[in-house]
Design a protein around this motif. Sequence first.
Motif, short mmCIF file in Angstrom:
data_model
loop_
_atom_site.label_atom_id
_atom_site.label_comp_id
_atom_site.label_asym_id
_atom_site.label_seq_id
_atom_site.Cartn_x
_atom_site.Cartn_y
_atom_site.Cartn_z
N GLY A 1 14.72 12.69 -5.67
CA GLY A 1 13.33 12.59 -6.11
C GLY A 1 12.61 11.43 -5.45
N CYS A 2 12.95 11.17 -4.18
CA CYS A 2 12.42 9.99 -3.50
C CYS A 2 11.41 10.38 -2.42
CB CYS A 2 13.56 9.17 -2.90
SG CYS A 2 14.42 9.96 -1.53
N ASP A 3 10.73 9.38 -1.90
CA ASP A 3 9.71 9.59 -0.87
C ASP A 3 10.17 9.02 0.46
OD1 ASP A 3 8.03 10.61 -2.84
OD2 ASP A 3 7.12 8.66 -3.24
N ILE A 4 9.87 9.74 1.53
CA ILE A 4 10.04 9.22 2.89
C ILE A 4 8.63 8.98 3.41
CG2 ILE A 4 10.90 9.68 5.22
CD1 ILE A 4 12.93 11.62 3.90
N VAL A 5 8.29 7.70 3.64
CA VAL A 5 6.90 7.31 3.84
C VAL A 5 6.70 6.74 5.24
CG1 VAL A 5 5.01 5.93 2.92
CG2 VAL A 5 6.80 6.75 1.38
N GLY A 6 5.79 7.31 6.00
CA GLY A 6 5.47 6.80 7.33
C GLY A 6 4.52 5.62 7.26
N TRP B 1 16.74 6.81 -7.63
CA TRP B 1 15.81 7.84 -8.10
C TRP B 1 14.38 7.31 -8.02
CZ3 TRP B 1 15.49 12.79 -8.98
CH2 TRP B 1 14.46 13.30 -9.78
N ARG B 2 13.48 8.11 -7.46
CA ARG B 2 12.08 7.76 -7.21
C ARG B 2 11.94 6.59 -6.21
NH1 ARG B 2 7.99 9.99 -10.30
NH2 ARG B 2 8.65 11.19 -12.15
N GLY B 3 12.96 6.39 -5.39
CA GLY B 3 12.88 5.34 -4.38
C GLY B 3 11.97 5.73 -3.23
N ARG B 4 11.73 4.77 -2.32
CA ARG B 4 10.86 5.01 -1.17
C ARG B 4 11.52 4.47 0.10
NH1 ARG B 4 9.86 2.74 -5.85
NH2 ARG B 4 8.25 1.21 -5.33
N LEU B 5 11.62 5.31 1.10
CA LEU B 5 12.13 4.90 2.41
C LEU B 5 10.94 4.76 3.35
CD1 LEU B 5 14.47 4.49 4.51
CD2 LEU B 5 14.30 6.95 4.94
N LEU B 6 10.69 3.55 3.83
CA LEU B 6 9.56 3.27 4.71
C LEU B 6 9.98 3.39 6.16
CD1 LEU B 6 8.22 0.16 2.79
CD2 LEU B 6 7.12 2.40 2.87
N VAL B 7 9.36 4.29 6.89
CA VAL B 7 9.65 4.50 8.30
C VAL B 7 8.70 3.62 9.11
CG1 VAL B 7 9.82 6.17 10.17
CG2 VAL B 7 10.35 6.87 7.82
N ILE B 8 9.24 2.49 9.62
CA ILE B 8 8.42 1.51 10.34
C ILE B 8 8.51 1.70 11.84
CG2 ILE B 8 7.95 -0.96 10.61
CD1 ILE B 8 7.69 0.02 7.72
N GLY B 9 9.73 1.97 12.35
CA GLY B 9 9.91 2.11 13.79
C GLY B 9 11.37 2.39 14.11
N PHE B 10 11.67 2.34 15.42
CA PHE B 10 12.99 2.78 15.88
C PHE B 10 13.54 1.81 16.91
CE2 PHE B 10 10.09 6.32 15.01
CZ PHE B 10 10.66 6.79 13.83
N ALA B 11 13.76 0.56 16.48
CA ALA B 11 14.26 -0.46 17.40
C ALA B 11 15.64 -0.11 17.94
CB ALA B 11 14.32 -1.81 16.69
N ASN B 12 16.39 0.70 17.22
CA ASN B 12 17.69 1.16 17.68
C ASN B 12 17.57 2.03 18.94
OD1 ASN B 12 19.67 3.70 17.48
ND2 ASN B 12 20.79 1.90 16.74
N GLY B 13 16.40 2.61 19.13
CA GLY B 13 16.18 3.50 20.27
C GLY B 13 16.39 4.96 19.95
N GLU B 14 16.93 5.24 18.78
CA GLU B 14 17.22 6.62 18.39
C GLU B 14 16.36 7.01 17.19
OE1 GLU B 14 20.79 9.11 16.14
OE2 GLU B 14 21.28 7.26 17.20
N ILE B 15 15.59 8.09 17.33
CA ILE B 15 14.82 8.61 16.20
C ILE B 15 15.77 9.46 15.36
CG2 ILE B 15 12.90 10.06 15.49
CD1 ILE B 15 11.48 9.26 18.07
N PRO B 16 16.04 9.07 14.12
CA PRO B 16 17.06 9.77 13.34
C PRO B 16 16.62 11.17 12.90
CG PRO B 16 15.98 8.12 11.99
CD PRO B 16 15.45 7.94 13.39
N ARG B 17 17.59 12.04 12.79
CA ARG B 17 17.37 13.37 12.20
C ARG B 17 18.10 13.37 10.87
NH1 ARG B 17 17.30 17.93 16.94
NH2 ARG B 17 16.18 16.71 18.51
N ASP C 1 0.82 -1.20 0.00
CA ASP C 1 0.00 0.00 0.00
C ASP C 1 0.86 1.26 0.00
OD1 ASP C 1 -2.04 1.84 0.23
OD2 ASP C 1 -2.45 1.43 2.34
N ARG C 2 1.78 1.37 0.94
CA ARG C 2 2.54 2.61 1.09
C ARG C 2 3.67 2.74 0.07
NH1 ARG C 2 0.80 6.48 2.58
NH2 ARG C 2 2.21 7.30 4.17
N ALA C 3 4.41 1.66 -0.19
CA ALA C 3 5.54 1.74 -1.13
C ALA C 3 5.16 1.35 -2.55
CB ALA C 3 6.68 0.85 -0.66
N LYS C 4 4.05 0.62 -2.69
CA LYS C 4 3.65 0.11 -4.01
C LYS C 4 4.81 -0.62 -4.70
CE LYS C 4 -0.11 3.40 -4.62
NZ LYS C 4 -0.16 3.74 -3.18
N LEU C 5 5.40 -1.53 -3.94
CA LEU C 5 6.54 -2.31 -4.42
C LEU C 5 6.14 -3.12 -5.65
CD1 LEU C 5 9.48 -3.34 -3.79
CD2 LEU C 5 8.38 -5.20 -2.52
#
Length: 327
Positions: A256-261, A230-246, A133-137
């Motif tokens: 030209g990519c998407d950052i998708v929650g 190019w036109r890639g998608r980064l899916l933000v699933i969670g933060f098991a590392n414990g650190e929310i990245p900036r 749904d979100r990435a349309k892989l």
Amino acid sequence: MKALLCKQWGLPETLTLEDRPDPVPGDNDAVVRVQAAGVNFPDTLIVQGKYQFKPEFPFSPGGECAGVIESVGAKVKHVKPGDKVICFTGWGAFAQLVVADARAVLPMPEGLDFVTASSFVMTYATSYHALKDRAKLKAGETLLVLGASGGVGLAAIEIGKVLGARVIAAASSAEKLAVCKEHGADELIDYSKEDLKERLKALTGGKGVDVTYDPVGGPYTEVALRSTAWRGRLLVIGFANGEIPRIPVNLALLKGCDIVGVFWGDYAKREPMNNLADLRVLIGWLKEGKLKPHIAGTYPLSRGAEAIRLLMDRRVSGKIVVTPQEI
């Protein structure tokens, strides 16, 4: 009934096993006798008061389970006492009985055991919602899965393969990567020893990955974003590392990519019919043998805190399950 209770915010060791009154269903509820409850990363957060919602004390962790309907409310028609079911509870499943909104209770497919059923919904539904749904892989695309040996990671590998993707699994040890390989990963990266960015560059011929599934966060998120095509998608699933990245958002512009929650819990509540359709697809794939949940172990209710701690310390490949009828 017996229940594993959180009475104050803290680490899993602060949980206590106590007797509680048996729950009574409201008009739109079902009470389920829990035979098995999957342990998920949100359980490690909810007991510390770090999750998106904070239940009132005392409460039991446990967001998904499988069991038998004990009783139903007056307006519930699709399930009845004695039915075997899977349900999404949000919390409360680390107990012998749990009351759940009947809309989140599904008949358990024939041939499925309680342990497998209890470990299936959250991880596979999250990964399917994310990838389909979100990435349309699309078939032929390259999928990078970070933290690939965890419950959602292995689910993402399997679903990625069913959707026709080339899957690169990244994890922190050879042992974890061996499990990823068993579940269909095409390429493996041990990011405790290898340079993630350089390996991704080599594996993709410099093109980058089309979709990154990231339940880890921390420093790996920016590396993955820099390795996105190019036109890639980064899916933000969670933060098991414990650190929310900036992360530097200019990278999204340059690529030209998407950052998708991805927040499956809210998706399931806001779009229940779409979520139900997703689950039907997943259960069909499970019956066909395309999906094979990896159960690392089961724990009686008295050791539920231990099970949460194992997941919190990232010492688990696949899923672990609490069996509340065993004390």
